[in-house]
Design an enzyme around this catalytic site. Structure first.
Site, PDB file in Angstrom:
ATOM      1  CD  GLU A 281      -3.164   0.611   2.294  1.00 35.01           C
ATOM      2  OE1 GLU A 281      -4.501  -0.336   1.648  1.00 35.01           O
ATOM      3  OE2 GLU A 281      -2.881   0.806   3.315  1.00 35.01           O
ATOM      4  CD  GLU A 284      -2.693   0.758  -3.819  1.00 32.47           C
ATOM      5  OE1 GLU A 284      -2.826   0.411  -3.540  1.00 32.47           O
ATOM      6  OE2 GLU A 284      -3.471   0.263  -4.821  1.00 32.47           O
ATOM      7  CB  CYS A 302      -7.240  -3.486   5.898  1.00 30.79           C
ATOM      8  SG  CYS A 302      -6.957  -2.219   6.312  1.00 30.79           S
ATOM      9  CB  SER A 322      -5.548   0.961  -1.716  1.00 33.99           C
ATOM     10  OG  SER A 322      -4.610  -0.185  -0.904  1.00 33.99           O
ATOM     11  CE  LYS A 361     -10.606  -8.359   8.173  1.00 32.12           C
ATOM     12  NZ  LYS A 361      -9.885  -7.904   7.304  1.00 32.12           N
ATOM     13  CD  GLU A 364     -11.412  -9.215   3.685  1.00 30.78           C
ATOM     14  OE1 GLU A 364     -11.054  -9.551   5.248  1.00 30.78           O
ATOM     15  OE2 GLU A 364     -10.693  -8.682   3.560  1.00 30.78           O
ATOM     16  CD  GLU A 369     -12.888 -13.832 -10.988  1.00 32.05           C
ATOM     17  OE1 GLU A 369     -11.245 -13.969 -11.803  1.00 32.05           O
ATOM     18  OE2 GLU A 369     -13.407 -13.181 -11.883  1.00 32.05           O
ATOM     19  CB  CYS A 512     -10.138  -4.076  13.993  1.00 34.48           C
ATOM     20  SG  CYS A 512     -10.102  -3.830  12.032  1.00 34.48           S
TER      21      CYS A 512
HETATM   22  S1  SF4 Z   1      -6.562  -5.983  12.820  1.00 34.69           S
HETATM   23 FE1  SF4 Z   1      -8.970  -5.673  11.353  1.00 34.69          FE
HETATM   24  S2  SF4 Z   1      -8.049  -4.790   9.420  1.00 34.69           S
HETATM   25 FE2  SF4 Z   1      -6.332  -5.760  10.533  1.00 34.69          FE
HETATM   26  S3  SF4 Z   1      -6.458  -7.464  10.075  1.00 34.69           S
HETATM   27 FE3  SF4 Z   1      -7.440  -7.858  11.747  1.00 34.69          FE
HETATM   28  S4  SF4 Z   1      -9.278  -8.226  10.886  1.00 34.69           S
HETATM   29 FE4  SF4 Z   1      -8.225  -6.575   9.178  1.00 34.69          FE
HETATM   30  S1  SF4 Z   2     -13.298  -4.821  12.812  1.00 40.16           S
HETATM   31 FE1  SF4 Z   2     -14.226  -3.659  12.201  1.00 40.16          FE
HETATM   32  S2  SF4 Z   2     -12.659  -1.921  11.595  1.00 40.16           S
HETATM   33 FE2  SF4 Z   2     -12.582  -4.118  12.016  1.00 40.16          FE
HETATM   34  S3  SF4 Z   2     -12.250  -5.330   9.610  1.00 40.16           S
HETATM   35 FE3  SF4 Z   2     -13.864  -5.575  10.559  1.00 40.16          FE
HETATM   36  S4  SF4 Z   2     -15.616  -4.647  10.494  1.00 40.16           S
HETATM   37 FE4  SF4 Z   2     -14.198  -4.035  10.039  1.00 40.16          FE
END
Ligand code: SF4
Ligand code: SF4
Ligand SMILES: Cc1cc2nc3c(=O)[nH]c(=O)nc-3n(C[C@H](O)[C@H](O)[C@H](O)COP(=O)(O)O)c2cc1C
Ligand code: SF4
Ligand code: SF4
Ligand code: SF4
Ligand code: SF4
Ligand code: SF4
Ligand code: SF4
Ligand code: FES
Ligand code: FES
Ligand code: FES
Lengths: 585, 561, 162
Positions: A281, A284, A302, A322, A361, A364, A369, A512
């Site tokens: 990043e 980038e 992220c 990004s 996540k 995610e 793909e 997070c």
């Molecule tokens: S701390 Fe949040 S942004 Fe970082 S890797 Fe974990 S979930 Fe992803």
């Molecule tokens: S914990 Fe919240 S801020 Fe972190 S990656 Fe997940 S949704 Fe995004």
């Protein structure tokens, strides 16, 4: 400011104008019970549990959470009559609530359960009125069990006011009031971004994380599989809370130990992936800044909830995104490509688990793909901090007293920059540390960017790189994000220069560490404790504060990827975005 | 139309008065001249009042009587049960339950031949009667709020002006300071007619003193109490009286914008208000520089959408703001922070209809009517098992007995009276033994009921008190906004218990539960709806415990040898 | 989004033009929509959401809160029986029973099977003097007796076939 003087239970108290009775009582170490009020949120005044008596105002009963202390008020917070009143209200609430603690996602950490326990509820005095309601697990990130909802409104307040998503609302009225997406759609058909903020703010088990532990157990039992695991930065500083420790204890090395005891063969750290993210990043950013200023600002990606939000609401900004994958996905893809080479295991045998502070996540991993860059799904299963804590307990591991262990360094060694990813502002700071080097070829003498730290909703800062002023913004909690992006959008429309060059976005307030998969309660106090612990971890990495200095990162690039933004990097570590509708229907 | 100014209104008024002079002074009607009024309020309108009016005009015209017989539409006379109603001056008689086909006969026999058509008069206990002074419903009444109802055409601003309309606004703009207006109201002792009886001068003072970029005045025309139609009658029958009061309120508190919040179901009232607003704008009574003064005032209608709770002031504000009508915690009170966060005065229709007479006649005049604590009159919608139901206005302090027996003509069908219910779903039952209580805010409260907005339902020996309590609780269950637990669940639980009683399956501990729930609701509910909705249950439990007890299933006594 | 019929958009646009500049306009706009369609259709809600820049959830929370607004297409004949206090005391419950029996609607339901008729309970239609009262579409019927139901329904059915 003229202070307000009043008495609570005959004890004098002095507070600033506008202070609620609830807060004023806290100052005197008096706990007034609450159910609908959450420290993060505007009081909704819904439950009525917090009523207190104003002795010199006709003994009128008012809500402590919404009523401001007034001059000379004589407040009584506890007496037998108030206890009876609160108890009756609680019994009424329970008459619309299933007796289902044993099967409940919040068993043991439920605010309603706690209240019922402290008010010695021993029977269901009023006619039970529990309707069987279908659970909504359509998002595969969180599950809504409407039967357990007490209509406190916290989830809605978070989703609308803090997150600005408006996936949830109250429909209908009277006893038929229900929290639902518009049109009674399923959550997956709504604009929900799966951040799980509703879940960590819910006082009951009406919203809980989608449980994936069974998948993990299945893989661990499968002889054919070689199970590896990664833990996110934010997990290490919150998991202790699930075992009764104070917030903000860094338990990284005990988590590694526990994961090995659970049967994982490779124990990695998402912080390593974060260092890779930074490499990509920051490169980038350096590239865009020098060669493609029209693509500024660069916006971090992220956070999958944020990506979801952007694809639904700000898809005009896709070019500014990004393309770099999140640390989790990077660690995942490397664990199925790079890692097997180092231990001579067939890549197809690798089963990759991620422990995240995050409910989003969980989705995610199948987002596009590009999440299958290794040829198979790069991360097989995501479990949250809470799920891991439960697995540890089930396995009979005396977690707190475990000896420290180290990760498998190939994908486990991390720099201080990697660890602060878990806190708002961390990604920005980590990227700036490296970008400075990539642009100037020099090393920063002072690596801390204090302006982007802390719990403020929108943080802006300026720094100079190569004589050029770089304006950055950090926003967390999507309501704040919308504000920053609207600024960018309007500058774009007017053809003005972009207000920022680099923007960090995290969906969850605090980043997070305040994610929807974290255990226990949430408040700014808890957020700060967790954030402090991460910056402490950063400092403890003494010599290793920047990603490009991480020796294992160097090996990774030397042996496998070449250099940042190389063809291979682009194949494995980058992704794309598409515009999506807010409502499926 | 030319706009009026403070200088020209008096002349304009005299012109308009000349037009309806004879209706106001019937003894000047000579040589077969007649003033005929057809009620065109909701009640009569729903049963062909319009056709009756058209038919009347046609027949009168065909007989060449146009210059002798003057026909107008008016607002509710008050005894809609007998509608459609046609009133004729100078005889001052009311024809009731008129059908379009009756018109020929009325015109021929009465207007041409001069003989009152007895068969169409009202049936009273003592026989047919039609003269105003003989109709029991009008006895003991005193009309301040309803002063123009049934007297003028509600769709004509000119008729309103002719009967001294807008003189109070003129007086205020001609040099009364806001403080003087407030002092007059204080002297008058006018209290809110929307339910709680809060002193109006106090509310206006708070809003006047409050700081805000804008201020607002809202007329609460939500009238959700089922079975009450006082406010709609005023809005349909005399909309300008409310508009005038709102302008005075705006001037006093420093507002420049007002809203009429009206139930969407009140189609006719909405139309009449809109007509009135448009006419007032055209004459310069609203808008920029009212009557040529520095004072500007805009007025707009906003509709409810079927939610009783939106009568509650903070819910009403939420509704105007375009949100769910859920009440908000008070304080802050609307007079400090209300609509769009600005200081806002919310007043009930009836409250406002009192303002102009008070300004015109002075606070002392108003204070001389009524009781120590409750001044002026109160409008009630008298319904249920009385002989004559309808809309009445009596001085505060009139007893319930006078209303039920002297005005309402006693109980229909010779049954025995049991109780009255006042205050709608928030009020309580008052048993016959307290009928000599003079009506004022405090006495009704002390009986466990309340003034409420003015519904008064009379019940006879056939009516079951458990059933009536259940009826109101069902209403509150449907209308609870659902925001706060005590009300949302409490009402529902009470309903379930009452349903058990309805099936004679009450349990022994149900009574205690009812009291506990009611207590929790009174003290723990966020707004007035939940705080007062147990009242019908509490009061029936208090006054008619036997009706509950007989519905408790006694445990079977098991005989052992 | 489903595309909206052009003429429909024009009508809705007229409502929007009038109310959009005003603060707190949502309920008045919904009244306009409801008047036009008899209910608030899903695609119109979405259209309003984007035109007014309000979340769809806001529109739904409002629509479902107020009894006046419907999310389903209306019946051809809406029979609203007043269940205000005056009408209740004077026999509204019997009226409802009779209507539902005649129209073969089960006691808990509101619509006939073909959705032609809807029997609903409403609060005080403002003709308490004429209690018990009901409104069929726009027309008010007062001083009703149970035996009036059959002929009234017959007249409607005849009207309909003609
Ligand atoms: S701390 Fe949040 S942004 Fe970082 S890797 Fe974990 S979930 Fe992803
Ligand atoms: S914990 Fe919240 S801020 Fe972190 S990656 Fe997940 S949704 Fe995004
Ligand atoms: C549930 C509830 C419903 C109410 N409904 C009405 C109403 O329909 N009309 C009204 O004027 N006031 C109603 N009120 C009272 C209003 O909140 C407010 O007190 C009143 O409009 C103030 O006007 P006043 O001071 O002129 O009485 C209601 C209150 C509650 C708690
Ligand atoms: S939500 Fe709480 S009280 Fe309810 S079943 Fe779950 S744990 Fe028990
Ligand atoms: S708490 Fe009570 S109900 Fe729950 S498991 Fe233990 S004994 Fe059983
Ligand atoms: S997960 Fe986030 S977006 Fe989805 S409903 Fe909950 S708070 Fe709203
Ligand atoms: S789901 Fe939870 S937070 Fe949301 S209203 Fe229900 S109980 Fe409250
Ligand atoms: S008392 Fe009833 S109507 Fe009032 S806020 Fe609470 S739930 Fe809503
Ligand atoms: S009594 Fe009721 S129905 Fe009759 S005219 Fe007056 S308001 Fe209308
Ligand atoms: S905590 Fe105050 S009302 Fe719920
Ligand atoms: S409606 Fe005609 S007299 Fe009341
Ligand atoms: S109670 Fe039925 S019309 Fe008012």
């Amino acid at each position: 400011m003229t202070m307000i003087r009043a008495k609570i239970n005959n004890l004098p108290v002095e507070v600033e104008p506008g202070t609620s009775i609830l807060k004023a009582a806290k100052l005197l170490n008096i706990n007034i019970p609450v159910l609908c009020k959450h420290p993060d949120l505007k009081a909704s005044a819904a439950c009525g549990i917090c009523v207190v008596r104003i002795a010199n105002y006709n003994n009128k009963m008012l809500r402590a959470c919404t009523t401001a202390v007034e001059e000379d008020m004589e407040i009584i917070t506890h007496d037998p009559e108030l206890t009876k009143l609160r108890r009756t209200i609680l019994e009424l609430i329970l008459s619309f609530h299933p007796n289902d603690c044993l099967n409940c996602g919040r068993n043991g950490s439920c605010e309603l359960q706690d209240l019922a326990a402290s008010f010695s509820i021993r029977e269901t005095r009023f006619d039970p009125n529990v309707e069987k309601k279908e659970r909504d697990g359509s998002t595969e990130a969180i599950v809504m069990d409407a039967a357990k909802c007490i209509k406190c409104g916290r989830c809605i307040e978070v989703c609308q006011e803090i997150q600005d998503v408006w996936a949830l609302t109250f429909l209908d009225r009277s006893y038929q009031v229900r929290m639902r997406p518009a049109g009674d759609l399923s959550l997956a058909e709504s604009p929900c971004i799966k951040c799980g903020q509703c879940k960590i703010h819910c006082p009951t088990g009406a919203i809980y994380e989608y449980d994936d532990t069974k998948e993990v157990y299945k893989a661990l039992l499968d002889e054919e599989k070689y199970c590896v695991v990664q833990i996110a930065p934010a997990v290490r500083v919150s998991i202790g809370e699930a075992f009764g420790l104070e917030p903000g204890k860094n338990l990284t090395k005990k988590v590694y130990a526990a994961l090995r005891r659970l049967g994982f063969k490779g124990v990695f750290d998402t912080n390593f992936g974060a260092d890779v993210t930074v490499m990509e990043e920051a490169s980038e950013f350096a590239e865009i800044l020098t060669n493609h200023p029209e693509r500024l600002p660069l916006i971090t990606t992220c956070c999958p909830s944020w990506v979801d939000f952007m694809e639904k609401r700000y898809h005009d900004l896709i070019p500014n995104f990004s393309s770099c994958k999140s640390p989790m996905q990077i660690t995942g893809v490397l664990s199925k490509t790079y890692y097997p080479d180092t231990i001579s295991v067939k890549p197809s045998k690798i089963f990759s688990v991620a422990v995240m502070p995050c409910t989003s996540k969980k989705t995610e991993v199948k987002r596009t793909e590009e999440m299958f860059a290794s040829g198979k799904q790069d991360v097989d299963v995501v479990i949250t901090t809470e799920e891991l804590a439960r697995m540890i307990r089930q396995a009979g591991i005396d977690f707190i007293n475990l000896p420290d262990e180290e990760p498998d360094y190939v994908l486990g060694a991390y720099s201080g920059a990697g660890t602060i990813f878990g806190a708002t502002g961390g990604v920005m700071e980590a990227a700036l540390r490296s970008a400075y080097h990539f642009i100037t070829k020099e090393h920063l003498t002072k690596v801390e960017f204090n302006d982007v730290r802390g719990i403020k909703g929108i943080k802006t800062a300026e720094t100079t790189i190569n004589g050029k002023t770089i304006r950055v913004a950090v926003a967390h909690g999507l309501g704040n994000v919308s504000r920053v992006l609207d600024e960018v959008r309007s500058a774009k429309e007017k053809g003005e220069e972009t207000p920022y060059h680099f923007i960090e976005v995290m969906a969850c307030p605090g980043g997070c560490i305040g994610g929807g998969g974290q255990p226990g309660k949430i408040s700014n106090q808890i957020r700060m404790a967790r954030i402090d612990a991460l910056y402490e971890d950063d400092k403890e990495q003494r010599s290793l504060r920047t990603s490009y200095n991480n020796p294992y990162i160097k090996i990774l690039y030397d042996k496998f990827l070449g250099k940042p933004l190389s063809k291979k990097s682009k194949e494995l570590l980058h992704t794309k975005y598409i515009a999506r509708p807010q409502y499926v229907k | 139309m030319e706009k009026l100014t403070l200088k020209t209104t008096q002349r304009y008024r005299e012109q308009q008065r000349a037009v309806i002079e004879k209706r106001l002074k019937p003894d000047q009607l000579t040589g077969g001249q007649m003033e005929v009024m057809v009620c065109r309020s909701t009640g009569c309108e729903s049963i062909e009042a319009k056709r009756i009016l058209e038919r009347l005009k046609k027949v009168v015209n065909s007989k060449g009587l146009d210059d002798k017989i003057h026909i107008t539409q008016t607002g509710c006379f008050g005894f809609c049960e007998k509608g459609p109603i046609v009133k004729v001056l100078p005889e001052n008689v009311y024809y009731v339950m008129v059908k379009p086909d009756d018109i020929e006969e009325i015109v021929e026999k009465h207007f041409v031949e001069g003989n009152i058509v007895d068969s169409m008069l009202m049936e009273e206990q003592q026989g047919k009667t039609g003269r105003r002074e003989e109709i029991s419903l009008f006895k003991k009444q005193m009309r301040i709020v309803l002063r123009n109802n049934g007297r003028i055409d509600p769709e004509s601003v000119n008729e309103y002006i002719a009967v001294d309309g807008y003189t109070a606004l003129e007086k205020v703009l001609n040099g009364m300071t806001p403080e003087e207006v407030i002092a007059t109201l204080k002297l008058a002792g006018l209290r809110g007619r929307g339910g709680a009886g809060f002193p109006i001068w106090q509310k206006w003072t708070n809003a006047r003193k409050a700081i805000g970029e804008n201020k607002f005045i809202i007329c609460n025309g939500d009238e959700g109490d089922p079975g009450a139609f006082m406010d709609s009658s005023v809005l349909e029958g005399d909309p300008h009286s409310v508009i005038e009061a709102m302008a005075i309120a705006a001037y006093t508190i420093g507002a420049s914008k007002g809203y009429f919040y009206v139930r969407a179901e009140y189609g006719l009232a909405i139309r009449r208000i809109q007509v009135a607003i448009d006419q007032a704008y055209a004459l310069g009574l609203l808008g920029k520089n009212v009557l040529g003064s520095d004072f500007s005032f805009d007025l707009e209608i906003r509709l409810g959408a079927g939610a009783f709770v939106c009568g509650e002031e903070t819910a009403l504000i939420a509704s105007i703001e375009g949100e769910r009508g859920t009440p908000r915690p008070r304080p802050p009170y609307p007079s400090i922070s209300g609509l769009f966060g600005m200081p806002t005065v919310i007043n009930n229709v009836e409250t406002l209809a009192n303002i102009a007479p008070i300004i015109n006649n002075g606070g002392e005049w108003f204070a001389s009517i009524g009781t120590e604590t409750s001044k002026g009159t109160k409008v009630f919608a008298l319904t249920g098992k009385v002989n004559v139901s309808g809309l009445i206005e009596v001085p505060m302090g009139t007893t319930i007995r006078e209303i039920v027996f002297d005005i309402g003509g006693g109980i229909a069908g010779g049954k025995k009276v049991k109780a009255v219910q006042t205050g709608g779903p928030s009020g309580g039952i008052i048993p016959e033994k307290y009928f000599d209580t003079p009506i004022d805010y405090e006495s009704l409260n002390s009986l466990g009921s309340m003034m409420g907005s003015g519904g008064m339902i009379v019940m006879d020996e056939d009516d079951s008190m458990v059933d009536i309590a259940k009826f109101y609780i069902q209403f509150s269950v449907d209308e609870s906004c659902g925001k706060c637990a005590p009300c949302r669940i409490g009402n529902y639980q009470i309903l379930q218990i009452l349903e058990r009683f309805g099936k004679k399956r009450g349990k022994e501990d149900d009574l205690e539960k009812l009291h506990d729930i009611a207590f929790a609701m009174k003290k723990g509910s966020l707004c007035g709806l939940g705080q007062t909705s147990p009242n019908p249950v509490i009061s029936t439990l208090k006054y008619f415990p036997e009706e509950y007890n007989e519905k408790i299933r006694k445990p079977k006594i098991v005989q052992t040898k | 989004m489903e595309t909206l019929h052009e003429e429909i958009t024009d009508e809705i646009r007229a409502i929007l033009d009038k109310w959009k500049p005003k603060e707190g306009n949502l309920i008045m706009i919904l009244h306009g929509v409801q008047q036009r369609y008899g209910y608030v259709p899903w695609n119109i809600s979405k259209f309003l959401a984007s035109e007014l820049s309000v979340p769809l959830a806001r529109i739904f929370e409002v629509v479902t809160f107020y009894n006046f607004f419907n999310l389903e297409a209306p019946a051809d004949y809406k029979i609203s029986v007043c269940t205000g206090t005056a009408c209740h005391l004077k026999g509204a419950p019997v009226l409802i029973q009779g209507l539902k029996k005649q129209l073969k609607i089960s006691p808990k339901a509101q619509y006939t099977e073909d959705r032609k008729f809807k029997v609903e309970e409403v609060r005080c239609v403002g003709c308490c003097g004429l209690a018990p009262a009901m409104v069929i579409n726009e027309e008010v019927y007062g001083r009703l007796k149970p035996e009036d139901i059959e002929p009234t329904l017959e007249t409607i059915k005849i009207e309909e076939t003609s």
